[in-house]
Design a protein around this motif. Structure first.
Motif: not given
Ligand code: 3HC
Length: 706
Positions: A66, A105, A120, A124, A131, A158, A255
């Motif tokens: 967010r 990371e 896992r 992603p 990236i 994953h 990035f």
């Molecule tokens: N940031 C903010 N909110 C997140 C989040 C994140 N990384 N990951 C999950 N959420 C939120 C969801 O929006 C959801 O919110 P809501 O209840 O208000 O709708 C809540 O957390 C629960 O998530 P899910 O409903 O998806 O729960 P699941 O148990 O089905 O899945 C998960 C869990 C596998 C962790 C899945 O949420 C997911 O894949 N999340 C994203 C992971 C991801 O892409 N991480 C990389 C982020 S980018 C990053 O890290 C940049 C860095 O390299 C600098």
């Protein structure tokens, strides 16, 4: 000690727990707390090991998504990861649930990693248009090697715990500790005793051959022409040849380019769209329990719906009109389950048990007497559906939910055929129903709130994306589809060929253009519907008689080898005869064709889509803009990186969309009319995404005043 990071000391061990529900995202509060705590522990002579772990269901799901697109709040995650790595005191991490993106990371910046069963891990970020941006492209390949690192990072997949161990991403699997905290204590003790070796990932050198980088780069450019971040990820990994700090700096540069891209905006929007649609006004009503499901009709849709429930482990009763149709339905379902076995989604043994014990096929509606939910998937005809519901009313047990899988028809009229309209709703599945993720939940005037929440709960069981819709012709998806099909015909009248229209939209990201899609679905169904509607067609409608002529010639699309295209060797080719008919149609309407470019085509088609989306949002058919986007994304092949028509509208700005409509209206002011909601947003420079939820027609103030 803060709200989101808790520290406890056990002798010389410092346990650092991240506690930021629901997924321990590394948002500003977590980063700030760790940034303050870690140096303090590192400089404390009484602390000999620091162990980091997560509270709740997961280690951390990464950066807080967010925060993307907002002003950055220090400390930044790459700096925090570097600070973790720089610790003089051994610093280890214990991973459970998911360690994704920034979560992994952080972990690879610690000096050793312990995994718990079921873990896992993954990077992603590419799926979000970015990236890894906190050292992931620099440290993961140093641990797993260049090719394995490239594979992980460019696919975003994953990785299960056992594979992570084998790859060297984690050092140990702990299957005896009861909690992450226990595992952290055990591992920290092992470090103290010299039984667990720690090291800095950034100190590891790996070879980075230029030809490997060039090969991956070329592969990503070829496979993902519309997702430049995939190739950019390879560029970042190439920086592993540099010392860690320089490499991380280069990664950050790449990035930031990705972060500012429209693809990132679209993909992050799609991520949240998938989750946002479940916020419905009925949410407070507990769902009814559903332990068994009935399906009426075993054609393509019915068999697909039955398969979806069987795959989710629910027993299904299915009724058909006669023995032959019933047998055919069973065969269809068996075929789908066989496919699931081949794809590794089900074992052969489970398939056999499912077919023998969980599926009951019959020619009598009575077979549904005990079902908690019955879904009618019969022929799309109002009178047929009404008579089925009247009969079902006499069969279904009290409290059973009665659903119709209609794609256009009035759910309230169908409900009125029963004595229990509060138990009736529409569940519009998309074909193939056991594969497609979208489920339109059509709420009628009398549908009880717990009937709606039950549908949403079931969608979760089926791993589908449910979207709430009110009743209108075509609900959300097909109402927009009808409009865009007309727009596609206009483009042909103006001068484009089907291949040009399909090509332009496919190059923009659609998996399949509208004419190729029609050929795939079969042209005969639409032909029958057009013939039915012909007497009531508005004479002001610009009508292209091309599809009718194609059908009159006996060409119904792919299944007959000809439609808008010829399919001689399988691949689609332009059909000169069809082009000649098109030319005749233009001549009859006095149109001289003009050349249209890709951009003209995409603008016209997308504007039609936005126009109808804005109209139905104004009518209260969809609760909110993101729901409309979700329908198009998960049911109609809208390109994920574009986020949906209303995100596109917000990105273009409502005034630009309005200007386009007014320009198109000069040639056709019947088709092109500015929806009042769009006019209101343009006047106030508002955005669809900011509108409050509404499932009733929205009051319109064309001046933009709220
Ligand atoms: N940031 C903010 N909110 C997140 C989040 C994140 N990384 N990951 C999950 N959420 C939120 C969801 O929006 C959801 O919110 P809501 O209840 O208000 O709708 C809540 O957390 C629960 O998530 P899910 O409903 O998806 O729960 P699941 O148990 O089905 O899945 C998960 C869990 C596998 C962790 C899945 O949420 C997911 O894949 N999340 C994203 C992971 C991801 O892409 N991480 C990389 C982020 S980018 C990053 O890290 C940049 C860095 O390299 C600098």
């Amino acid at each position: 000690m803060t709200d989101v990071v808790h520290i406890t000391r056990v002798g010389p061990i410092a346990l650092v727990e991240i506690d930021n529900p629901p997924v321990n995202a590394a948002g500003a509060a977590v980063r700030q707390a760790l940034w303050a705590a870690i140096p303090e522990l590192d400089s404390d002579p009484d602390v000999q090991v620091i162990a980091l772990y997560g509270a709740g269901r997961t280690f951390t799901a990464g950066a807080d998504i967010r925060e993307f697109g907002k002003p950055p709040i220090p400390p930044m995650l790459p700096d925090l990861c570097q600070r973790l790595e720089d610790c003089q005191t051994p610093l280890i991490s214990v991973l459970h649930g998911t360690a994704l993106g920034g979560g992994l990371e952080m972990a690879v910046a610690t000096h050793a990693r312990i995994g718990l069963p079921g873990l896992r891990v993954g990077l992603p970020e590419v799926a979000l248009g970015i990236i890894p941006g906190a050292g992931g492209t620099q440290r993961a390949p140093r641990l797993v090697g260049l090719e394995a690192g490239l594979e992980m990072i460019t696919s975003g997949r994953h990785v299960p715990a056992e594979e992570a161990l084998q790859l060297g991403l984690i050092d140990r699997l702990d299957s005896t500790s009861a909690t992450p905290r226990d595992a952290a204590r055990t591992a920290a003790q092992a470090v103290l005793e010299g039984a667990l070796v720690t090291r800095r990932t950034g100190d590891i050198d790996i070879p980075i051959p230029a030809d490997v980088i060039a090969r991956w780069s070329a592969e990503m450019a070829r496979k993902y022409p519309l997702l430049p971040n995939r190739k950019a990820a390879v560029e970042a990994v190439a920086a592993c040849a540099q010392p860690i700090r320089d490499g991380v700096r280069e990664e950050r540069r790449v990035f930031n380019v990705c972060l500012d891209s429209p693809e990132r905006a679209g993909l992050v929007h799609a991520f949240f769209a998938e989750r946002a649609t479940s916020r419905i006004p009925e949410a407070g009503s507990p769902p009814r329990p559903v332990g068994s499901v009935g399906v009426i009709g075993g054609g393509t849709m019915g068999a697909g719906i039955a398969t979806a429930f069987l795959l989710a482990g629910l027993p299904v009763s299915l009724s058909e009109q006669d023995a032959a149709s019933a047998a055919a339905a069973r065969d269809r379902i068996a075929g789908h389950l066989e496919g699931a076995v081949k794809r590794g989604k089900m074992t052969g043994e489970t398939r056999d048990i499912t077919l023998a014990k969980h599926l009951q096929v019959d020619t009598n509606l009575d077979v549904h007497a005990q079902a908690d939910l019955v879904i009618e998937a019969a022929w799309e005809d109002l009178e047929t559906k009404k008579s089925i519901f009247a009969a079902l009313d006499g069969v279904a047990k009290p409290g059973a939910i009665l659903a119709t899988n209609t794609s256009y028809l009035d759910v309230d009229s169908i409900a009125a055929a029963t004595t229990r309209p509060a138990d009736v709703l529409g569940l519009h599945f998309f074909s193939p129903a056991h594969v497609m993720r979208l489920l339109e939940v059509v709420v009628g005037a009398q549908t009880a709130p717990d009937v709606t929440t039950t549908a949403f709960a079931l969608a979760k069981t089926l791993r589908k994306v449910p979207v709430r819709a009110r009743i209108c012709d075509g609900f959300i998806g097909n109402r927009i589809l009808n409009r865009t099909r007309m727009a596609a015909d206009h483009l042909l009248l103006m001068g484009a060929s089907p291949a040009q229209v399909d090509g332009a939209l496919e190059r923009w990201g659609f998996a399949l253009g509208p004419f190729a899609t029609l050929d795939l679905a079969g042209l005969d169904i639409g032909w029958a519907a057009r013939k039915r509607r012909a007497p009531t067609r508005d004479p002001r409608e610009r009508y292209l008689r091309l599809a009718d002529r194609i059908c009159e010639a006996g060409h119904f699309g792919r299944k007959t080898g000809r439609g808008y295209y010829r399919y001689d060797g399988g691949a689609r080719q332009e059909d000169p005869e069809m082009l000649a008919w098109l030319q005749e149609e233009r001549a009859e309407q006095g149109i001289s064709p003009r050349a249209l470019g890709d951009q003209d085509i995409v603008d016209y088609y997308l504007t039609a889509m936005i126009c109808e989306a804005a109209a139905l949002l104004g009518d209260g058919i969809a609760l909110r803009a993101v729901d409309v986007d979700a329908v198009l994304l998960f049911g109609y092949g809208f390109p994920r990186q574009r986020g949906g028509p209303l995100l596109q509208a917000d990105m273009l700005g409502p005034q630009t969309v309005l200007d386009r409509i007014e320009a198109y209206a000069k040639a056709d002011d019947h088709f092109w009319q500015v929806p009042p909601l769009l006019a209101q947003l343009a006047a106030s420079d508002g955005r669809f995404a900011k509108l409050p939820d509404s499932d009733t027609p929205r009051p319109i103030h064309p001046t933009g005043d709220a």
